[in-house]
Design an enzyme around this catalytic site. Structure first.
Site, PDB file in Angstrom:
ATOM      1  N   ASP A 142       0.757  -0.910   0.059  1.00 31.03           N
ATOM      2  CA  ASP A 142      -0.230   0.274   0.296  1.00 31.03           C
ATOM      3  C   ASP A 142       0.568   1.297  -0.403  1.00 31.03           C
ATOM      4  OD1 ASP A 142      -2.146   1.468  -0.312  1.00 31.03           O
ATOM      5  OD2 ASP A 142      -2.790   1.738   2.365  1.00 31.03           O
ATOM      6  N   HIS A 149      -3.673  14.107   1.545  1.00 32.08           N
ATOM      7  CA  HIS A 149      -4.025  12.583   2.679  1.00 32.08           C
ATOM      8  C   HIS A 149      -2.546  12.702   3.820  1.00 32.08           C
ATOM      9  CE1 HIS A 149      -5.023   9.532   4.522  1.00 32.08           C
ATOM     10  NE2 HIS A 149      -4.298   8.712   4.293  1.00 32.08           N
ATOM     11  N   GLU A 214     -11.014   3.912   4.212  1.00 29.81           N
ATOM     12  CA  GLU A 214     -10.074   4.712   2.935  1.00 29.81           C
ATOM     13  C   GLU A 214     -10.174   4.127   1.688  1.00 29.81           C
ATOM     14  OE1 GLU A 214      -5.257   3.832   4.022  1.00 29.81           O
ATOM     15  OE2 GLU A 214      -5.786   5.829   5.523  1.00 29.81           O
ATOM     16  N   GLU A 216      -9.157   4.303  -2.513  1.00 28.09           N
ATOM     17  CA  GLU A 216      -8.135   4.009  -3.216  1.00 28.09           C
ATOM     18  C   GLU A 216      -8.278   3.316  -3.821  1.00 28.09           C
ATOM     19  OE1 GLU A 216      -4.735   2.448  -1.523  1.00 28.09           O
ATOM     20  OE2 GLU A 216      -5.370   2.567   1.258  1.00 28.09           O
ATOM     21  N   ASP A 248      -8.931   0.625   2.116  1.00 30.37           N
ATOM     22  CA  ASP A 248      -8.043  -0.084   2.906  1.00 30.37           C
ATOM     23  C   ASP A 248      -8.419   0.944   4.736  1.00 30.37           C
ATOM     24  OD1 ASP A 248      -5.900  -0.907   4.691  1.00 30.37           O
ATOM     25  OD2 ASP A 248      -5.330   0.782   3.778  1.00 30.37           O
ATOM     26  N   ARG A 252      -8.820   3.488  13.455  1.00 31.67           N
ATOM     27  CA  ARG A 252      -6.873   4.748  13.835  1.00 31.67           C
ATOM     28  C   ARG A 252      -6.587   5.291  15.130  1.00 31.67           C
ATOM     29  NH1 ARG A 252      -6.034   5.990   9.108  1.00 31.67           N
ATOM     30  NH2 ARG A 252      -7.649   6.721   7.415  1.00 31.67           N
ATOM     31  N   GLN A 255      -3.348   2.669  15.344  1.00 26.15           N
ATOM     32  CA  GLN A 255      -2.525   2.848  14.781  1.00 26.15           C
ATOM     33  C   GLN A 255      -1.666   4.079  14.785  1.00 26.15           C
ATOM     34  OE1 GLN A 255      -4.519   4.221  10.808  1.00 26.15           O
ATOM     35  NE2 GLN A 255      -2.675   5.127   9.752  1.00 26.15           N
ATOM     36  N   LYS A 268      -4.584  -1.784   9.679  1.00 23.28           N
ATOM     37  CA  LYS A 268      -4.663  -2.389   9.053  1.00 23.28           C
ATOM     38  C   LYS A 268      -4.770  -3.352   8.199  1.00 23.28           C
ATOM     39  CE  LYS A 268      -3.244   1.834   7.265  1.00 23.28           C
ATOM     40  NZ  LYS A 268      -4.239   3.036   6.533  1.00 23.28           N
ATOM     41  N   THR A 272      -8.790  -5.788   3.918  1.00 22.87           N
ATOM     42  CA  THR A 272      -9.197  -4.268   2.757  1.00 22.87           C
ATOM     43  C   THR A 272     -10.520  -4.920   2.048  1.00 22.87           C
ATOM     44  OG1 THR A 272      -6.923  -4.437   3.120  1.00 22.87           O
ATOM     45  CG2 THR A 272      -7.609  -3.860   0.637  1.00 22.87           C
ATOM     46  N   GLU A 388      -9.625  12.797   8.365  1.00 29.43           N
ATOM     47  CA  GLU A 388      -9.731  13.782   7.540  1.00 29.43           C
ATOM     48  C   GLU A 388     -11.545  14.817   7.288  1.00 29.43           C
ATOM     49  OE1 GLU A 388      -7.286  13.664   4.055  1.00 29.43           O
ATOM     50  OE2 GLU A 388      -7.696  11.182   4.128  1.00 29.43           O
TER      51      GLU A 388
HETATM   52 CA    CA Z   1      -4.071   3.232   2.522  1.00 32.39          CA
END
Ligand code: CA
Length: 445
Positions: A142, A149, A214, A216, A248, A252, A255, A268, A272, A388
């Site tokens: 990834d 971002h 996420e 992507e 993804d 948080r 993380q 993560k 996915t 975000e």
């Molecule tokens: Ca990602």
């Protein structure tokens, strides 16, 4: 560029599959994405198909019906590779075979094709199908290609140094987890991990309370390079079989505690989600754009630069993310859009990702997956994650039905969609990648 605009992109083409001719359809005859499917709820083997309108052309049935009896050797090699239950064998063949098969399929599915009489029995409506992953994915990497971002997230995690000094020089990435990649429609179990609140001295083990998506783009690799031999920038696109959507999922709170110094791990590795359909790079030819850098930024290092990269390494693909909460689903309300962005904002091109990945001599293999990283656009409303959109959880998002979200709740379905649209060409779509959050694992660990 390997591919040129050719008869398969001709906007006047129509298909004998009527639904493929509807304006706004994701899968007109100019698209022809590949996927792996079977009849829903059946115990049939999964097999390769091509999306056309609201139908799937079953390539094994099409082959058995004699549709490729007059094919040349290259096309024959390609169609024989599609008798496998995944796309890996086709992906391994390379661009010439992929082009030959696309051309053959385009001719078979056009309005005037005599083969339509026999091929009608090789169709299955998409709403009667279920999907498997398009390929057996050996390795998954990834990246982090949206500078918007990277800056916004960096500001939340490190207000004093949002964008680290390496960002404009090296395409940042990490090696992800292939075993937990699933296909659209899946349930995603809320992960448990170590979480440490800023005001606590020690972490606790708990289900994530800050679960996020996420938005992507997934890049599926075709062909391979021998171990020890980097792929030069002008050969990089020959290693791209096609693109799909990729969510993804990210915890948080897990993380924030675990990510230093080696990057994300359990935050993560639990899931996915990919869209079932892989849109080939050739189908995306009309939507290529120049690739450039702001004048004040360092130019790409020579191994990541070429005239071809600057001319057309960008991809103009619209992206959006929607949410459907459990309450919305019960009320029969459609998913609500949270954000919209575009892949052309990417700071690094897909060719640069491939060349950088192999600079060390790392060998890519057919069926490997690269994630683009969250594709946030330049404005806050174009952000590709809740982290975000909710300013790190400080500003809840108000949904139309009165509900609020900072992060995902159990029962929430997240839907990613994408399409490419340009005057003078036929719009093509990616379908969708959706996943629904379910409650955490309840047994003690
Ligand atoms: Ca990602």
């Amino acid at each position: 560029m390997i591919y040129r605009i050719n008869e398969t992109h001709d906007t006047t083409l129509r298909s004998w599959v009527e639904s493929a001719n509807q304006p706004g359809c994701d899968f007109p005859v100019q698209n022809l994405p590949y996927g792996v499917f079977r009849r829903r709820g059946s115990i049939e083997g999964f097999r390769i198909g091509v999306a056309i309108g609201e139908q799937i052309l079953d390539l094994r049935k099409a082959y058995a019906a004699g549709a490729f009896d007059d094919a040349d050797d290259l096309t024959l090699a390609a169609i024989e590779a599609t008798r496998a239950p995944t796309l890996n064998a086709l992906m391994a063949l390379g661009p010439e075979a992929w082009q030959a098969l696309r051309l053959a399929l385009s001719r078979l599915l056009r309005e005037s094709a005599p083969a339509q009489v026999t091929l009608r029995q090789a169709l299955l409506p998409q709403d009667e199908a279920e999907y498997s992953l398009p390929a057996k994915i050996g390795d998954y990497t990834d990246f982090y290609t949206s500078i918007h971002h990277a800056t916004a997230v960096g500001r939340l995690f490190r207000p004093d140094a949002p964008l680290l000094p390496n960002y404009k020089w090296v395409p940042i990435g990490y090696h992800g987890r292939a075993s937990s990649i699933g296909v659209s429609g899946q349930n995603v179990r809320r992960p448990t991990g170590q979480i440490k609140a800023p005001d606590q001295a020690a972490p606790v083990v708990a289900p994530s309370a800050r679960l996020d998506f996420e938005l992507e783009v997934g890049i599926l690799i075709g062909g391979s390079n021998p171990l020890g031999e980097p792929v030069p920038i002008d050969k990089a696109e020959s290693k791209i079989f096609g693109l799909c959507l990729l969510n993804d999922w990210s915890a948080r709170d897990i993380q924030a505690w675990e990510y230093q110094p080696l990057g994300p791990f359990l935050s993560k590795n639990f899931a996915t989600t990919l869209s079932p359909w892989v849109v080939t790079l050739e189908a995306l030819t009309p939507f290529r754009t120049p690739w450039s850098r702001p004048a004040d930024d360092p130019p790409p290092m020579p191994y990541l630069d070429s005239a071809a990269t600057r001319s057309f390494a960008g991809l103009d693909i619209d992206l959006e993310v929607l949410i459907q909460t459990a309450r919305m689903r019960e009320a029969g309300e459609a998913p609500e859009r949270l954000s919209r962005s575009n892949f052309r904002h990417s700071y690094w091109s897909v060719s640069q990702l491939i060349t950088h990945h192999t600079l060390s001599g790392c060998n890519l293999q057919a069926g490997d997956l690269l994630g683009s990283g969250t594709q946030s656009g330049p404005t806050p409303a174009e952000a590709g994650s809740l982290l975000e959109l909710s300013c790190g959880g400080r500003k809840p998002l108000a949904l139309n039905n009165g509900e609020q979200r900072t992060f995902l709740e159990d029962g929430d379905t997240v839907v990613l969609r994408a399409w490419a649209d340009k005057a003078g060409f036929t719009r093509i779509g990616f379908g969708e990648a959706s996943g629904t959050i379910i409650e955490p694992y309840s047994a003690s660990i």
